[in-house]
Write an enzyme that holds these catalytic residues in place. Sequence first.
Site, PDB file in Angstrom:
ATOM      1  N   PRO A  21       0.854  -1.192   0.000  1.00 19.33           N
ATOM      2  CA  PRO A  21       0.000   0.000   0.000  1.00 19.33           C
ATOM      3  C   PRO A  21       0.889   1.241   0.000  1.00 19.33           C
ATOM      4  O   PRO A  21       1.766   1.383   0.843  1.00 19.33           O
ATOM      5  CB  PRO A  21      -0.770  -0.123   1.318  1.00 19.33           C
ATOM      6  CG  PRO A  21       0.135  -0.919   2.214  1.00 19.33           C
ATOM      7  CD  PRO A  21       0.883  -1.862   1.308  1.00 19.33           C
ATOM      8  N   CYS A 105       2.835   3.712   8.979  1.00 21.40           N
ATOM      9  CA  CYS A 105       2.983   4.985   8.279  1.00 21.40           C
ATOM     10  C   CYS A 105       3.786   5.968   9.129  1.00 21.40           C
ATOM     11  O   CYS A 105       3.410   6.258  10.269  1.00 21.40           O
ATOM     12  CB  CYS A 105       1.616   5.585   7.953  1.00 21.40           C
ATOM     13  SG  CYS A 105       1.740   7.162   7.069  1.00 21.40           S
TER      14      CYS A 105
END
Length: 328
Positions: A21, A105
Amino acid sequence: MIFRSKIPIWNSLDPLVILAPMAGVSDFPFRKAVHAFGGVGFSVSEMIASQSLLRQAQKTLKRSLMITDEIKVMQLSGNDPMLMAQAARWAMDQGAQVIDLNLGCPAKQIAVNSFAGAALMRDEKLAGSIFQSVVKSVSIPVSVKMRMGWDSQTLNASHLINIAYHSGISWVTLHGRTRCQFYKDHADWEFIEKIAHESPLPIIGNGDITDLETAEQRWNQTKVSGLMIGRGSYGRPWFLAQVFHKLKTGKDLPSPSLIVQHQSVRCHVENILTFYGKERGVHILRKHLGWYSKGAEGATAFRQRVFQETCPRAIFNHIDSFYTDRTI
């Protein structure tokens, strides 16, 4: 210990290669371009904020669209166990087959301002609550993507993996850097190998897989259950198919001919324009054309022309000229 046979959503007899992703990159058109070449076990959607998903913001819904003939994996971010569980249920109802939770992240907006992503590695109790809430809320596998830790002083991935195991998580993707490293230095595959050897869960290795030799080394030496590839796919949607072929046969699969690359680029650009519309699509396709042309003869002039264009027809003409001139 061999973990591959424990994961029901992929063929344990084949090497597992996954598209990572990547915010602003692994959208529907790019995932479609990658899957067109085959060899991909599955790809993961761009990170979706759970609150935005529940508000059903138009931009978020676009990001959550998935290819119909692949395993549908939606990655969620957030820090509220209840909202994460609700978002996971919604995603499952829309056809998601796997929920992936983002603990990796490093971006300031996510990890600092929103205390989500990699920041959750700093609060193991909260992370565990999210794991448990999401697993209980859905009847599909739940996975987690994380880093080694927040910084070099807090390498707690192993502890979090144990929490994930006892919470019912199915597997973990581990990026071989800390949050504070962002994408600097080299991914620590010795750390990934150690975790993969000790972990009660299957471990997918991620970080710096940009060539076939490295992919083969990581697969053979670390005994991870799969390889996740991110930046190595920039401008090379066929790279995952090459990695799969290398791991399965031990032989190199040449890059596609310029004719095939030309066709792939045109198709990708068409899908970008269809998906986003002309105005936004033109801005998005520029970065991809920059990656596609990197290192090729005439690339600088090509990028200068394309980046100044706002007319899709003119952009396609530039693409055609760029590839045709090199195949004559």
